[in-house]
Scaffold this motif. Sequence first.
Motif, mmCIF file in Angstrom:
data_model
loop_
_atom_site.group_PDB
_atom_site.id
_atom_site.type_symbol
_atom_site.label_atom_id
_atom_site.label_comp_id
_atom_site.label_asym_id
_atom_site.label_seq_id
_atom_site.Cartn_x
_atom_site.Cartn_y
_atom_site.Cartn_z
ATOM 1 N N LYS A 576 0.692 -1.130 -0.050
ATOM 2 C CA LYS A 576 -0.049 -0.031 -0.030
ATOM 3 C C LYS A 576 0.874 1.289 -0.121
ATOM 4 O O LYS A 576 0.527 2.259 -0.548
ATOM 5 C CB LYS A 576 -0.943 -0.210 1.039
ATOM 6 N N VAL A 577 1.886 1.134 0.722
ATOM 7 C CA VAL A 577 2.741 2.418 0.809
ATOM 8 C C VAL A 577 4.057 2.391 -0.200
ATOM 9 O O VAL A 577 4.750 3.064 0.041
ATOM 10 C CB VAL A 577 3.333 2.539 2.213
ATOM 11 N N TRP A 578 4.298 1.388 -0.878
ATOM 12 C CA TRP A 578 5.148 1.451 -2.040
ATOM 13 C C TRP A 578 5.198 2.394 -3.059
ATOM 14 O O TRP A 578 4.116 2.430 -3.744
ATOM 15 C CB TRP A 578 5.096 -0.108 -2.576
ATOM 16 N N ASP A 579 5.943 3.187 -3.289
ATOM 17 C CA ASP A 579 6.096 4.319 -3.989
ATOM 18 C C ASP A 579 6.341 4.195 -5.412
ATOM 19 O O ASP A 579 7.284 4.789 -5.949
ATOM 20 C CB ASP A 579 6.750 5.648 -3.386
ATOM 21 N N TRP A 580 5.975 2.951 -6.075
ATOM 22 C CA TRP A 580 6.351 2.652 -7.395
ATOM 23 C C TRP A 580 5.830 3.568 -8.483
ATOM 24 O O TRP A 580 4.704 4.263 -8.486
ATOM 25 C CB TRP A 580 5.935 1.342 -8.021
ATOM 26 N N ALA A 581 6.613 3.709 -9.532
ATOM 27 C CA ALA A 581 5.944 4.546 -10.742
ATOM 28 C C ALA A 581 4.923 4.012 -11.368
ATOM 29 O O ALA A 581 4.123 4.866 -11.905
ATOM 30 C CB ALA A 581 7.224 4.799 -11.668
ATOM 31 N N SER A 582 4.837 2.775 -11.666
ATOM 32 C CA SER A 582 3.648 2.113 -12.209
ATOM 33 C C SER A 582 3.366 0.909 -11.166
ATOM 34 O O SER A 582 4.183 0.094 -11.034
ATOM 35 C CB SER A 582 4.110 1.713 -13.647
ATOM 36 N N ARG A 583 2.036 0.797 -11.120
ATOM 37 C CA ARG A 583 1.547 -0.297 -10.356
ATOM 38 C C ARG A 583 1.596 -1.774 -10.817
ATOM 39 O O ARG A 583 1.485 -1.720 -12.341
ATOM 40 C CB ARG A 583 -0.041 -0.044 -10.336
ATOM 41 N N PRO A 584 2.117 -2.746 -10.271
ATOM 42 C CA PRO A 584 2.240 -3.759 -11.078
ATOM 43 C C PRO A 584 0.915 -4.689 -11.503
ATOM 44 O O PRO A 584 -0.267 -4.085 -11.073
ATOM 45 C CB PRO A 584 2.785 -4.867 -9.857
#
Length: 691
Positions: A576-584
Amino acid sequence: MATRTEAQALLEQLAGPAAHLRDDQWTAIEALVVQRRRALVVQRTGWGKSAVYFIAAKLLRAAGLGPTIIVSPLLALMRNQVAAAERAGVKAATINSGNVTEWNAVHARVTDGELDVLLVSPERLNNPDFRDNVLPALASDAGLVVVDEAHCVSDWGHDFRPDYRRIRTLVADLGSGIPVLATTATANDRVVSDIAAQLEVGGGDTVVLRGGLDRESLRLSVVKAGTPAQRAAWLAGQLDSLPGSGIVYTLTVAQAHDVAGLLRERGHTVAAYTGATDTTEREQLEADLLDNRVKALVATSALGMGFDKPDLGFVVHLGAPSSPIAYYQQVGRAGRATARAEVILLPGTEDQEVWRYFASVAFPPEPLVRNVLAALDVDRPQSTPALEARVDLTRSRLEMVLKVLDVDGAVRRVKGGWLATGQPWRYDEPRYRALDQARRREQQAMLDYQDTDECRMAFLRAQLDDPELSAGERCGRCDNCTGDHYSATVDEATLTATAQRLRRPGVEVAPRKQWPSGLGALGLELSGRISDAASAGRAIGRLTDLGWGARLRRLLAEPDQEVPDEVVDAAVAVLKVWDWASRPVAVMGLDSQTHPLLISSMATRLAQLGRLANLGTLAYAVDHRPVTAANSAYRVAGLHGAFQQPIIDCDGPVLLVDDVTDTGWTLTMAARELRAGGASEVLPFVLAATS
């Protein structure tokens, strides 16, 4: 001829006008300066060992003799010693890994005779340029050689360092009449005998000063407060009541950062201090503690020998060291110039797991050492990175093996790397076996210390073979002597808040960005930057965490099973708090021989909860063999081509799930396969990271 009056005047410059030179200190100074003899000083922390060698150095220089060489093990110790020397009018400089840019200037000052004292790290003694161009002149012209923290010479001591063995060569090459002083506060009979043999300071002409080890200011206590959360909560609740500023020791780097973060959130002014802390930051943190700008430094053993804050009010151990001797050394930081200092041990059941881990990375078995010797040439130097590609040892263990072989005469360090000398070498298996047995006895003694109802100070002094300890002696200050025990009870609100904080999951897993050196020698055309690397990943926690560590270790030690709900909940919280550039858009599990069900069920649950495509398992090739290599080059070679080529039929990042990551190479090589199969990005997600 130097007089006691001159020595007293120098002591006052060093420690203030109220300082008084004791008879035993003068005995050591007189032996070194007047009689030019060798001395072995085994005295408790705070006795004044550094005063002896700084005063001796100044008196010898005044008599027209050469500079004093002090071999010193820690940067913190060196900084304190240089500052102390300047107070006594002693011109001192240091050569160590933290002041590389100053080495040439220091070498010039040595050559020009401008220095009274040169402090040298033991590692520097075998730097080819220093060893060949600077050390010979020092060895022939030195006024005095000092081996500080001399227990490091002995592999029976609690802090053995292979580089210290090189001091034997320095001592053997000394000019005639150059005195040698060996000092330590933490040495039992076995270690003292080994120091004497290593440094040739135990003969009939040696002055041996071995005093009592009682520390009258220390109040020793043990608090069995239970789980990691309970112990951390106890500390958070008690810290403000402890006197002055102090040190909180932890067993691992991860724990130091966890505890420091927890205490800061509870409003305490603390900071983490570990072996991974930048040198400049270490200096600032030491200054903050010295000036009481922090309540405590939460530290690993990196903040140990030689750190000198006379009014340090307390030392707390959140987890027990594996040796009573190491414990005595660390608690000796407290109460040097105070009437009372609190020393508290908060042991945990997981401490023994940490002890076992550190024991597992000790000197390797003979076949691995023979492989190192076989990989070396007698005329063409091999660098350490190049050797990594030829022997299956991690960098740290390989460097330890090379150092031991060096001091044993089987290899030699030169510019460009290492050479074999061609000299025969014997693996001292009986000694290594005896060392292992001695360590086991020390671990049991540390457990006995926690449970004893006898005097705790007497217990520690007995472990150090204190010559002044009488049968049945009691200190009258520890919790067992006074009956005044700390309550292990923890306020419920504090415990709840602490447990919630420690249960908060989420650790970043840094990606591998560079191929290890020497892969060409293993048949792989891979070098430089990794172009198809995985992105930064996440783990629920570290195996050494105070919060998630114990639960993750239990989970991975149990038989393979469906992923527990609490672990899934933790994974969701991290995602929930993972600041990825694009959601998997998809999830894939990694094949595993030990936890296939755990990993596949985690991938399935995440696919369901996140509405991701479940790509199943990235399987190993049929002819694949388990990769057990420890070193990076061998691990990459073992993983190259180890997976079946997947076909990724989706547009977007793929979440790659595994149980545990150590070196990061399995995730890296698996990510390459996913990228080759069509994944635009790979986001590693593991249950546990080892560090």
